[in-house]
Every structure is written in C-alpha cells, then in structure tokens.
Design an enzyme around this catalytic site. Structure first.
Site, PDB file in Angstrom:
ATOM      1  N   HIS A 120       0.824  -1.192  -0.105  1.00  6.56           N
ATOM      2  CA  HIS A 120      -0.011  -0.098  -0.011  1.00  6.56           C
ATOM      3  C   HIS A 120       1.120   1.432   0.124  1.00  6.56           C
ATOM      4  O   HIS A 120       1.733   1.412   0.796  1.00  6.56           O
ATOM      5  CB  HIS A 120      -0.767   0.044   1.297  1.00  6.56           C
ATOM      6  CG  HIS A 120      -1.791  -1.162   1.268  1.00  6.56           C
ATOM      7  ND1 HIS A 120      -2.355  -1.565   2.269  1.00  6.56           N
ATOM      8  CD2 HIS A 120      -2.606  -1.823   0.373  1.00  6.56           C
ATOM      9  CE1 HIS A 120      -3.207  -2.558   2.429  1.00  6.56           C
ATOM     10  NE2 HIS A 120      -3.295  -2.810   1.116  1.00  6.56           N
ATOM     11  N   HIS A 165       5.547   5.868  -0.500  1.00  6.54           N
ATOM     12  CA  HIS A 165       6.143   4.811  -0.613  1.00  6.54           C
ATOM     13  C   HIS A 165       5.536   3.629  -0.226  1.00  6.54           C
ATOM     14  O   HIS A 165       4.476   3.590   0.085  1.00  6.54           O
ATOM     15  CB  HIS A 165       7.780   4.704   0.520  1.00  6.54           C
ATOM     16  CG  HIS A 165       6.990   4.813   1.860  1.00  6.54           C
ATOM     17  ND1 HIS A 165       6.575   6.078   2.433  1.00  6.54           N
ATOM     18  CD2 HIS A 165       6.825   3.962   2.966  1.00  6.54           C
ATOM     19  CE1 HIS A 165       6.350   6.045   3.534  1.00  6.54           C
ATOM     20  NE2 HIS A 165       6.380   4.827   4.059  1.00  6.54           N
TER      21      HIS A 165
END
EC number: 3.1.4.-
Length: 293
Positions: free
Chosen positions: A144, A233
C-alpha cells in the site's frame, strides 16, 4: 448503529506500517544496541514457524493476521469502543521479474542486519531466506501507498468520510508509478524501523495531489492530516526499534556493490495506478477503480 458496527469488525484495529518518518543519519549507536538486546530476549519467547506454514498463509490471503512473536503488534492509538482504524491507500503489486531482484537484495541486507521481518506477514526474513520461491510468493501480497494517516474514526463519521473521498477522488486517470529508491523510515514513536521503496520521480506529482484531496476530507472531519512534505512509498520490511543507522548502512553498502558492478537501474520496478481504496476496521471501500487494461 449496532449493525453498522458489526460490519466493520473489531474497533480501533490498525497497522504499524503507516505514520512513518524519514530516517536520519544522526541516530545514536547506544539506542541500537539496546534495541538489539531487547530483540534477543524477545526472540527466545517462541521458535520461528516452519517454512511450510507460509503456504497456507499466502494461499488463504491471511498474511495480515500472521504473527511469529508475542506482543509485536502495537496500536498507533489507544482502543476506544466505537472507533475504527481508517486507512486510505493505493494498492500495489510487485511484478514477477522485479520480485526476484528484490528478494536477492533483501537477502543480502538480512545477512547484515538481523531480526528483520516481512511487513504485515511478520515472517522473519531469516526464515524466508532459506527458500527463494516462498520468499517471492510472500512478496506476492498487496502492498500500500498511504494517502493519509492511519487514524481512529468514529462510527457516525464513516459514511460521510467514504462519500467525500469518492466525490474528491472519483475522476482519476491512469499513470505510471516508478519505485526508484530504497529508503529507511521510522514510525512516529520510533518503535519500528521500515525498509521501503520510495517514489521520487514518475507518479510523485499525481500521488501528491491525491494526498491533498484526502487531507481536505480529513480536515473537514477534524482528523490529523498527512505529513507536510509527504514521501510516498511502500514498506517491505520492518524491525523492532529505531535501527535506522545500521539498516541504512547495510542498504547503502549493497547499493555501492551494485554500482561497482554497473547493476543499478533507474527504477526498481514500475506499477500502473489502478485505483484507491479505503479500509475502515475490517471493511474495504472502493473509492475509485480504473478498468483493467
């Protein structure tokens, strides 16, 4: 209201992979030694699971609930009845070829830094490193990119938050996301360190705009906004405590070896943006979804 609560499962359930701060090179070695001693004591509590157990974990999709050590899950906020963890994110899957390269890189880092675990699965890398195929399969789970903080949401706010997120994010176009930098992050209270793949080029502008939209919804519901200068990220590996110095040192050392052999690429892998999801408690809402190409 009771039926609504039941559909979202246990209240205040959250994850440690959000609310991360970028690593700093000024960490003191004393804190790392203390963390290492603490880890050694905790590792005695239970032996690592057999590697064969990973088969059932991956096949049933229950990686989020697999834990190899007692007490490693720590809430980002205290449990309050009627609160549900809110997480808004872009789902990401790692393609097969980069997955092999990532496994090789993580194995080299794990040989230098002990007590590393795969994010969410909580499987020790020391176990996964014994079988490349299972390591690759473990990386086959969904990762995610967080678009907002993982925060507690009151049950009466759920419908409003989901509705406003859909209004603000429904008109999205497909774009490429380049994961092109290994980076170390720590969570806000410095209880976990994470090895992550950061986005610094393609996709950064689009994700930043999506974060701004999520922030607007959070603000209207009196929820804490995301970091002022977000660094999108996905996190792959975690460790107990603040070990940013040793972890970043191991990563930089491996990158130097790759550069010496002219093996460093401009990007680690590329993903196509396909939609945004919002998880509240145990329930996942599709905020926007692009048709498959």
């Amino acid at each position: 209201m009771e039926a609504l609560r039941a559909s979202y499962g246990d209240s205040s359930s959250d994850s440690d992979t959000d609310d991360l701060s970028p690593a700093s090179s000024t960490s003191e070695n004393s804190s790392e030694k203390s963390t290492a001693r603490k880890q050694e004591k905790e590792s005695i509590s239970l032996p690592p699971p057999p590697l064969a157990l990973l088969d059932s974990i991956v096949s049933t999709g229950s990686l989020d609930f697999f834990s190899t050590e007692p007490g490693i899950r720590v809430r980002n906020f205290p449990h309050i009845d009627g609160n549900y963890a809110l997480h808004v994110y872009i789902p990401v899957s790692i393609p097969p070829l980069p997955k092999k390269e990532i496994v090789c890189f993580l194995k080299r880092v794990a040989s230098v830094v002990p007590h590393l675990h795969l994010v969410e699965a909580d499987v020790p890398l020391s176990i996964l490193c014994k079988d490349d195929q299972k390591f690759e399969r473990a990386l086959g789970r969904e990762f995610h990119i967080s678009l907002g903080r993982n925060v507690p949401l009151r049950v009466h706010q759920i419908n409003s938050v989901v509705s406003m997120l859909r209004q603000k994010l429904q008109l999205q176009k497909r774009y490429s996301i380049d994961f092109n930098k290994w980076e170390v992050f720590v969570n806000d209270d410095c209880t976990r360190s994470f090895l992550s793949l950061e986005i610094t080029t393609s996709g950064l502008s689009e994700i930043s705009k999506q974060i701004d939209a999520v922030n607007e919804v959070y603000k209207l519901h009196n929820l804490p906004e995301f970091y002022k200068d977000p660094r999108p990220h996905i996190s792959l590996v975690w460790a107990l405590g603040d070990i940013r110095t040793s972890l970043k040192g191991a990563v930089d050392g491996e990158l130097r070896k790759l550069r010496a052999g002219s093996c460093v690429q401009n990007r680690i892998f590329t993903s196509k943006f396909g939609g945004i999801e919002c998880k509240i408690g145990n329930k996942t809402h599709k905020i926007c979804k692009l048709p498959d190409e």
